[in-house]
Each structure stands twice: as structure tokens, then as C-alpha cells.
Design a protein around this motif. Sequence first.
Motif, PDB file in Angstrom:
ATOM      1  N   ARG A 198       0.841  -1.195   0.000  1.00 33.95           N
ATOM      2  CA  ARG A 198       0.000   0.000   0.000  1.00 33.95           C
ATOM      3  C   ARG A 198       0.883   1.255   0.000  1.00 33.95           C
ATOM      4  O   ARG A 198       1.080   1.902   1.025  1.00 33.95           O
ATOM      5  CB  ARG A 198      -0.946  -0.034   1.192  1.00 33.95           C
ATOM      6  N   GLN A 199       1.443   1.529  -1.174  1.00 36.12           N
ATOM      7  CA  GLN A 199       2.286   2.713  -1.356  1.00 36.12           C
ATOM      8  C   GLN A 199       2.170   3.150  -2.810  1.00 36.12           C
ATOM      9  O   GLN A 199       1.788   2.370  -3.700  1.00 36.12           O
ATOM     10  CB  GLN A 199       3.733   2.404  -0.999  1.00 36.12           C
ATOM     11  N   SER A 200       2.547   4.397  -3.061  1.00 37.70           N
ATOM     12  CA  SER A 200       2.372   4.971  -4.393  1.00 37.70           C
ATOM     13  C   SER A 200       3.238   4.300  -5.448  1.00 37.70           C
ATOM     14  O   SER A 200       2.917   4.333  -6.635  1.00 37.70           O
ATOM     15  CB  SER A 200       2.663   6.476  -4.364  1.00 37.70           C
ATOM     16  N   GLN A 203       1.688  -0.510  -8.270  1.00 36.02           N
ATOM     17  CA  GLN A 203       0.439  -0.474  -9.032  1.00 36.02           C
ATOM     18  C   GLN A 203      -0.004  -1.906  -9.310  1.00 36.02           C
ATOM     19  O   GLN A 203       0.788  -2.737  -9.755  1.00 36.02           O
ATOM     20  CB  GLN A 203       0.628   0.278 -10.347  1.00 36.02           C
TER      21      GLN A 203
END
Length: 389
Positions: A198-200, A203
Motif C-alpha cells: 500500500r504505497q504509491s 500499481q
Amino acid sequence: MDLTYSVEDDEFRHEIREWLESNLVGTFAQLRGLGGSGREHEAFEERLEWNRHLAAHGWSCVSWPREYGGRGLSLQQQVIFHEEYANANAPARVNHLGEELLGPTLIAFGTSEQQARFLPRIVAVEELWCQGYSEPGAGSDLAAVSTRARLDGGEWVIEGQKVWTSLAHTADWCFVLARTGSGPRKHDGLSYLLVPMRQSGVQIRPILQLTGTSEFNEVFFDGAVTEADLVVGEAGSGWSVAMGTLGFERGVSTLAQQIAFQRELHLIVELARSNGAIADPIIQDKIVAAHMGLDMLRLHGLRTLSGEQGIEASITKLLWAPWHRSLGELGMAVAGAGSLTVAEAPYQLDELQSLFLFSRADTLYGGSDEIQRNVIAERVLGLPKEARS
């Protein structure tokens, strides 16, 4: 393996059977039979709640040593647990990758700090995991992975792509095999990293399957980061850790898989009796062969449990995958012309249709049959390596 059950084992069987009977009630009773391969989308949040209920009563990670939060069950008791769980038609658990793969890997190879950080959360089903192994150019040839990671201050920075990542869309963490260095062999320079999902920089793109569901995913790492100390084993020695994980993948829980297979076979036999297909001598022969094959799978599984899951893991995969794929084909043969139409629009499959479509992949995922035969030929029979262009 000696499967002569002691009095204590029989008492344990009664204990887990009684607990399941008294707890699979109310809203949990509605979850019976849900989930599993090709059906992981079914009541996911409700099954997660059930898993946490199991954990609260000490029924998660039952094979782990007690000092790591498990029950420390003997092999016999592990067999009993998985058999009784499957016989109760209890819902498929959502914590398999953490409980059966990553957890045992950390116990065997992880630091005390990594164990303290992650193991309690796996036991409590507070964090879910996925496996970052396969890539578009490195499926069964795992050593060919091209995802790279470099140290930048106190973090690993990861660039690359993984594919066929089971349940990545629900996972909090991923154990990732990435290239962090080089060496004379392609197995050299690989590291086993623990990466938050759960990080930018992460994807996730679901892959639509023939079954109409999407439990597999593509995962893109574009500057994803994880802490420098979240490498399992030494940096550059990830190949041995990754192979250890694959050994844990094919353990006692595969016996529960066979009980699920038995349930599928029973469904096919009942359909054959109800629609008259059982009168066809060819169908009869295939049903008998399926029963014999399933008995052989169980006996082989029991025989190999107490040994190292090295070459035996390849043999096991070569036994169950084509058998299960053939079972899907038998289901369609028994169903006849009705197998070609869906129950409801736009694409509502019945259980046997889902079995047939999903089992087409059985001989590919988890190490293709081709690769397993090569492993046996080269490492056991001493045959020359297959020529590669």
C-alpha cells in the motif's frame, strides 16, 4: 510416515471436529464451501472475519512452533487438522500465503527482529501476503527475474514487474525476489525482500481469467521502497531462501486439497447418476480411473510428508496437476451439451464449468510440468540439460 494414530491424536481429531461443528454456525455457516482456487472472490471479507475467529481460538498457523505463536502440532495432528477442516466443508482461508509460505520462511531464515515484526500479525490474520516471483520473462525459469532493487540510504528502491500474483489486490505485503547484484550464475545476486503493497510506487492490475474472476494480478514496482533491513537472509543469497519457500508450499495442507478433489469427484459421480451418463462404459472407466488416481495421490502425499520437499515436490506436482485437469474434462463429458451454456447471463458458471476452466492452468502455475520433468531428469536421472537457444 507412520500414520498410526495415538489416543492423543484421536482426542485431537474429536476436539477439532467438535470445535468446527460448534463454530461453523450462524453467519459462518453460510460460508461453507466458499472460496478456493478460481473462487477467491467469494465472500472474501466474511472469510477474513472467519479466519480471525479461527486465530482468536488458536486455530491459525497450527504447524508453527509454539514459541512463534503456533500450536506445534505433530505431522499426524497436522494431517488430522487439515482433513477435518476440509471434511467440514469449512471456507477456504485467506491467509494461506502468509501462514504456509512466508511464516515458515521467516522462522527458518529471518532475523529475530523480522520474526517479531511479522509473525504475530500473520498468526492474528492482521496482515495478508502475496508472492512476487513470476515475471513476464521469468515464469518457471525463476532465476531469470529482472526486477531490480538498489540500496538508497536506508531503503531498497524497487523497479520491475511481477505477474500472476495471487491475491495481490487484497495483500498488505509481498515477498519479492529481486536482482540486487550479479555473479557468474543467474541465480547469484538475487535478494528476498519484504515489500509493503500500500504505497504509491506499487500499481496492481487484476487479470481477467476464463472463469470471469480476477484473483491473479500484474504488479508494477515503480520506485517502490522498503526498509533496508527487510531482506530475508543475506542480500544476494535470495535464491536459497526462495527455494525454501517453494519447499514449504507443498506440505501437509496439500492433503486437504485432495479432500476438495474428492468432493469434486463426488459431484461429478452424482451428476452422472442423475442424468444417465453413468451408463456409458467410457464414462464408467474414467470415473474408476479418477478414483484410483485420487487414492494414489493421497498415498504418495502421506509417503512424502516426513521427508525433504525437494525432488518429491516436483513429483507431487506432476501427479496432481494432470489428474485434476482430467477431472475437469470428465466433468464436462458427464454434463454433456449442457456444459456449453451458462446458468445465468452474462457469465454465471456452475461449479463444474469453473473446475474445468480453472484446472486448465494446473499444469502451468506453481512450476510447469515441463520444468518439473526437466528438474527430475537433470537432478535425479543425471540426463544432460535441455538445449536452450
